[in-house]
Design an enzyme around this catalytic site. Structure first.
Site, PDB file in Angstrom:
ATOM      1  N   THR A  13       0.818  -1.223   0.000  1.00  0.00           N
ATOM      2  CA  THR A  13       0.000   0.000   0.000  1.00  0.00           C
ATOM      3  C   THR A  13       0.846   1.265   0.000  1.00  0.00           C
ATOM      4  O   THR A  13       0.496   2.265  -0.602  1.00  0.00           O
ATOM      5  CB  THR A  13      -0.916   0.013   1.249  1.00  0.00           C
ATOM      6  OG1 THR A  13      -1.766  -1.124   1.172  1.00  0.00           O
ATOM      7  CG2 THR A  13      -1.778   1.254   1.314  1.00  0.00           C
ATOM      8  N   ASP A  57       1.501  -6.345  -4.686  1.00  0.00           N
ATOM      9  CA  ASP A  57       0.698  -6.456  -3.482  1.00  0.00           C
ATOM     10  C   ASP A  57       1.253  -7.684  -2.747  1.00  0.00           C
ATOM     11  O   ASP A  57       1.542  -8.715  -3.366  1.00  0.00           O
ATOM     12  CB  ASP A  57      -0.769  -6.695  -3.869  1.00  0.00           C
ATOM     13  CG  ASP A  57      -1.701  -6.619  -2.679  1.00  0.00           C
ATOM     14  OD1 ASP A  57      -2.533  -5.711  -2.640  1.00  0.00           O
ATOM     15  OD2 ASP A  57      -1.590  -7.506  -1.789  1.00  0.00           O
ATOM     16  N   SER A  59       0.041  -9.942  -1.172  1.00  0.00           N
ATOM     17  CA  SER A  59      -0.724 -11.183  -1.291  1.00  0.00           C
ATOM     18  C   SER A  59      -0.095 -12.095  -2.346  1.00  0.00           C
ATOM     19  O   SER A  59      -0.365 -13.292  -2.377  1.00  0.00           O
ATOM     20  CB  SER A  59      -2.169 -10.902  -1.708  1.00  0.00           C
ATOM     21  OG  SER A  59      -2.692  -9.879  -0.913  1.00  0.00           O
ATOM     22  N   ASP A  90      -0.112  -7.081   4.508  1.00  0.00           N
ATOM     23  CA  ASP A  90      -0.912  -8.320   4.567  1.00  0.00           C
ATOM     24  C   ASP A  90      -0.082  -9.559   4.889  1.00  0.00           C
ATOM     25  O   ASP A  90      -0.494 -10.402   5.680  1.00  0.00           O
ATOM     26  CB  ASP A  90      -1.657  -8.534   3.240  1.00  0.00           C
ATOM     27  CG  ASP A  90      -2.802  -7.546   3.060  1.00  0.00           C
ATOM     28  OD1 ASP A  90      -3.134  -6.830   4.034  1.00  0.00           O
ATOM     29  OD2 ASP A  90      -3.365  -7.483   1.948  1.00  0.00           O
ATOM     30  N   THR A 293      -1.664 -23.101  18.619  1.00  0.00           N
ATOM     31  CA  THR A 293      -2.999 -22.721  19.097  1.00  0.00           C
ATOM     32  C   THR A 293      -3.675 -21.691  18.195  1.00  0.00           C
ATOM     33  O   THR A 293      -2.998 -20.839  17.611  1.00  0.00           O
ATOM     34  CB  THR A 293      -2.943 -22.179  20.543  1.00  0.00           C
ATOM     35  OG1 THR A 293      -4.254 -21.728  20.907  1.00  0.00           O
ATOM     36  CG2 THR A 293      -1.964 -21.037  20.707  1.00  0.00           C
ATOM     37  N   GLN A 294      -5.001 -21.782  18.121  1.00  0.00           N
ATOM     38  CA  GLN A 294      -5.772 -20.773  17.393  1.00  0.00           C
ATOM     39  C   GLN A 294      -5.864 -19.479  18.179  1.00  0.00           C
ATOM     40  O   GLN A 294      -6.263 -18.446  17.658  1.00  0.00           O
ATOM     41  CB  GLN A 294      -7.209 -21.264  17.169  1.00  0.00           C
ATOM     42  CG  GLN A 294      -7.308 -22.448  16.276  1.00  0.00           C
ATOM     43  CD  GLN A 294      -8.741 -22.905  16.061  1.00  0.00           C
ATOM     44  OE1 GLN A 294      -9.692 -22.243  16.457  1.00  0.00           O
ATOM     45  NE2 GLN A 294      -8.892 -24.042  15.430  1.00  0.00           N
ATOM     46  N   CYS A 295      -5.559 -19.551  19.488  1.00  0.00           N
ATOM     47  CA  CYS A 295      -5.670 -18.347  20.326  1.00  0.00           C
ATOM     48  C   CYS A 295      -4.631 -17.319  19.897  1.00  0.00           C
ATOM     49  O   CYS A 295      -3.560 -17.663  19.426  1.00  0.00           O
ATOM     50  CB  CYS A 295      -5.422 -18.691  21.790  1.00  0.00           C
ATOM     51  SG  CYS A 295      -6.692 -19.746  22.476  1.00  0.00           S
TER      52      CYS A 295
HETATM   53  N1  ASP Z   1      -2.780  -5.357   0.215  1.00  0.00           N
HETATM   54  C1  ASP Z   1      -1.647  -4.599   0.713  1.00  0.00           C
HETATM   55  C2  ASP Z   1      -0.424  -5.503   0.686  1.00  0.00           C
HETATM   56  O1  ASP Z   1      -0.243  -6.285   1.568  1.00  0.00           O
HETATM   57  C3  ASP Z   1      -1.927  -4.089   2.072  1.00  0.00           C
HETATM   58  C4  ASP Z   1      -0.814  -3.258   2.679  1.00  0.00           C
HETATM   59  O2  ASP Z   1       0.172  -2.969   2.092  1.00  0.00           O
HETATM   60  O3  ASP Z   1      -0.967  -2.834   3.813  1.00  0.00           O
HETATM   61  O4  ASP Z   1       0.353  -5.428  -0.219  1.00  0.00           O
END
Ligand code: ASP
Length: 367
Positions: A13, A57, A59, A90, A293-295
């Protein structure tokens, strides 16, 4: 001589703009990003930059990109006092965790940062995040960097990267480090808690192997770059009602080498025979299974409840208080560097880079 920092731009971002057509945010090039922060010229360091050809990004992060990032740091390691990596938030915790295993015995900081709002936005959090990350990266004592580990700096806090998880998609305070305190807080002063910083010791399977085989003369003061990872792994998150068919299908995926099993509370899971037997068969097929753990906070303590005794008996490895993000990274790393369940277990349950608390409060109950 001013310290030299390499600023690496992977995307995220921080460097995004709205696409005029789709109105969705997408990464743009680095030169445009730097125009928005002329302030960095005032810092008491020399900054060189490196940008991924196609900023992304986060992701889209994967093993290939991690390797590219690791190689850039490794190839430039001797020429800089520290590294600041601009990265999407992310998957920043995954990348930070992975880098922490790839670089054994770091002698300099690698600080990842990014932002929740693009740098061109009036209310952006990018400037403070970037400027303070650079400032933290140049902190030194008697000519040696103070921070010698992989960190994330975000919204006034410096964290050990392999202890973090992204917790909030809305607030500027996007990260949390539930099982380890912040290493530094940025207020009027930059307060680094030196007692919390990672200082070793060298506890690494690859190091131990080299020492054993005398294939290299291990030098404990030297950084070692170990980029090889094995990615035939997955996360299986339990939920009430998960079916036999689903668990069986997952545990028999061809080529699968490791499962991070996200259990309830302090490591509890269904006691049903089919469930325990399916895991047992997977273990017999040489699949490593780690109980996390999921916690959000706290640790796994197999044997504390009846619902986890079975898991311990069949040979699950305890993830203790590791995050799922760090568990995935550690599993990819250890699958590459260990050759038996016993040594995988030994190193997974040992802190290699400060990613786990070796003896958690919960575990003490089980002894
Ligand atoms: N979707 C963006 C990424 O992870 C979110 C971010 O940068 O905060 O590249």
């Amino acid at each position: 001589m001013k310290p030299k920092i390499l600023l690496i731009y992977t995307g995220g971002t921080i460097g995004m703009m709205k696409d005029p057509e789709t109105k969705a945010l997408r990464a743009f090039d680095f030169s445009k990003l730097l125009v928005h922060i002329p302030e960095i010229k005032q810092l008491d360091c020399e900054i060189a930059t490196y940008s991924f050809d196609n900023p992304m990004d986060s992701s889209d992060m994967n093993l290939k990109e991690w390797r590219k990032l690791g190689d850039v740091i490794n190839e430039n390691y001797d020429d800089y006092e520290g590294f600041v990596v601009l990265h999407g938030s992310d998957t920043m915790s995954y990348t930070g965790s992975t880098l922490s295993f790839m670089f054994e015995n770091l002698t300099k900081p690698i600080i990842l940062t990014g932002s929740q709002l693009p740098i061109g936005d009036l209310r952006t959090d990018a400037k403070e995040n970037l400027i303070t990350s650079l400032q933290l990266a140049i902190q030194s004592k008697e000519g040696t960097p103070i921070i010698k580990e992989v960190c994330i700096y975000f919204e006034y806090q410096l964290y050990r990267a392999n202890r973090t998880a992204k917790m909030n998609a809305e607030r500027f305070e996007a990260f949390s480090s539930p099982n380890y305190p912040s290493l530094a807080i940025s207020g009027v002063h930059l307060n680094i808690d030196q007692n919390l910083l990672w200082k070793g010791p060298v506890n690494d399977p690859a190091f131990a192997k080299a020492e054993q085989q005398k294939s290299s003369v291990p030098n404990t003061n030297q950084m070692r770059y170990r980029p090889q990872l094995i990615d035939d792994v997955l996360v299986l998150k339990l939920f009430p009602g998960i079916t036999k068919e689903v668990v069986r299908a997952i545990c028999t995926i061809p080529g699968l080498k490791g499962i991070i099993l996200e259990t309830y509370g302090s490591g509890n899971a269904p006691t049903k025979k089919w469930f325990v037997n399916t895991l047992k068969e997977a273990l017999e097929n040489n699949i490593r299974i780690v109980n996390v753990t999921q916690c959000i906070g706290g640790a796994v303590a197999m044997g504390k409840y009846e619902t986890s005794i079975q898991l311990k008996k069949i040979g699950l490895v305890s993830g203790k208080d590791i995050t799922t993000e760090a568990a995935i990274a550690k599993m990819m790393y250890l699958l590459q560097h260990t050759d038996s369940l016993a040594s995988f277990r030994k190193y997974f349950e040992t802190s290699l880079r400060g990613e786990i608390t070796e003896e958690s409060l919960n575990e003490k109950d089980c002894q």
